[in-house]
Design an enzyme around this catalytic site. Structure first.
Site, PDB file in Angstrom:
ATOM      1  N   LYS A 157       6.521  98.529  21.339  1.00  0.00           N
ATOM      2  CA  LYS A 157       5.939  99.264  20.181  1.00  0.00           C
ATOM      3  C   LYS A 157       4.872 100.046  21.077  1.00  0.00           C
ATOM      4  O   LYS A 157       3.894  99.554  21.833  1.00  0.00           O
ATOM      5  CB  LYS A 157       5.077  98.296  19.329  1.00  0.00           C
TER       6      LYS A 157
HETATM    7  C1  E4P Z   1       3.773  97.035  11.386  1.00  0.00           C
HETATM    8  O1  E4P Z   1       4.344  97.253  12.546  1.00  0.00           O
HETATM    9  C2  E4P Z   1       2.198  96.579  11.538  1.00  0.00           C
HETATM   10  O2  E4P Z   1       2.311  95.222  12.187  1.00  0.00           O
HETATM   11  C3  E4P Z   1       1.882  96.363  10.173  1.00  0.00           C
HETATM   12  O3  E4P Z   1       2.695  96.407   8.957  1.00  0.00           O
HETATM   13  C4  E4P Z   1       0.418  96.613  10.138  1.00  0.00           C
HETATM   14  O4  E4P Z   1       0.129  96.253   8.566  1.00  0.00           O
HETATM   15  P1  E4P Z   1      -1.467  96.217   7.970  1.00  0.00           P
HETATM   16  O5  E4P Z   1      -1.913  97.386   7.571  1.00  0.00           O
HETATM   17  O6  E4P Z   1      -1.447  95.207   6.976  1.00  0.00           O
HETATM   18  O7  E4P Z   1      -2.382  95.727   9.209  1.00  0.00           O
END
Ligand code: E4P
Length: 215
Positions: free
Chosen positions: A83
């Site tokens: 990521k």
């Molecule tokens: C995606 O890969 C992220 O880990 C995640 O969806 C972030 O979500 P949040 O905005 O609820 O922290």
């Protein structure tokens, strides 16, 4: 549409996997920090449980360091997807990682132009954060629609992975728009199953079943 779970909690992953519907996992530094365990250790355990894609985020923001971290994360297991945040150095890293055959999930996407750059760099996945856009009064799902249309029109292979999912209606919209993946927190996965009419209907059937003669 593939269903990923958005968590670094191994117990949540095991529960979701028990349903037999889990296609992959996404983690981020916030989710891993919540476990109180070392990054690599958590990811190794998740990759032993799950054969689908497991997103693991780099902590660096400079190209060379991102590349070093990404290559190291990729050694954890063949299903690791690295990521990378949607910043200039990140896009550069995505291009290089794509050339090296390392899969990437470009995270923190909030605009179609960011999504275009990630796709041109060869990202495997793009993660539009729909909940965070909704939080500031924008329309998160409108971004998903723009990305899905753009990638189809220009034959980009990058998959749209709907992230920052907060409710079942985000999942319904992701399905309607033709997103490739939705990554869903454990609490929301539970809400996908339950319906009060199912519970009431089942209670009635079970009650009526008692009146059926045994022979
Ligand atoms: C995606 O890969 C992220 O880990 C995640 O969806 C972030 O979500 P949040 O905005 O609820 O922290």
């Amino acid at each position: 549409m593939e269903l990923f779970i958005d968590t670094a909690d191994v117990k949540e992953i095991e529960s979701a996997q028990a349903m037999g519907l889990l296609d992959g996992v996404t983690t981020n530094p916030t989710l891993v920090a919540k476990t109180g365990r070392p990054h690599r250790e958590v990811l190794e355990e998740i990759c032993e449980l799950v054969s689908g894609p497991v997103s693991a985020e780099v902590h660096a923001v400079v190209y060379d360091e991102m590349m070093r971290e990404a290559r190291e994360l990729a050694t954890i297991a063949p299903n690791i997807v690295v990521k990378i945040p949607l910043i200039e150095e990140g896009i550069r890293a995505v291009r290089s990682l794509s050339d090296e055959g390392i899969k990437t999930n470009v995270t923190l996407c909030f605009s179609p132009l960011q999504g275009m750059l990630a796709a041109k760099a060869g990202a495997t996945y793009i993660s539009p954060f729909v909940g965070r856009l909704d939080d500031i009064g924008h329309d998160g799902m409108a971004l998903v629609e723009q990305l899905v249309d753009m990638y189809e029109r220009y034959d980009f292979e990058t998959k749209v992975l709907v992230a920052s999912v907060r409710s079942p209606s985000h999942v319904v919209e992701a399905l309607r728009l033709g997103a490739d993946v939705a990554t869903i927190p454990f609490g929301v996965i539970a809400k996908l199953i339950h319906h009060p009419l199912t519970d009431a209907g089942l209670a009635r059937f079970l009650e009526d079943a008692k009146a059926i003669p045994k022979t």
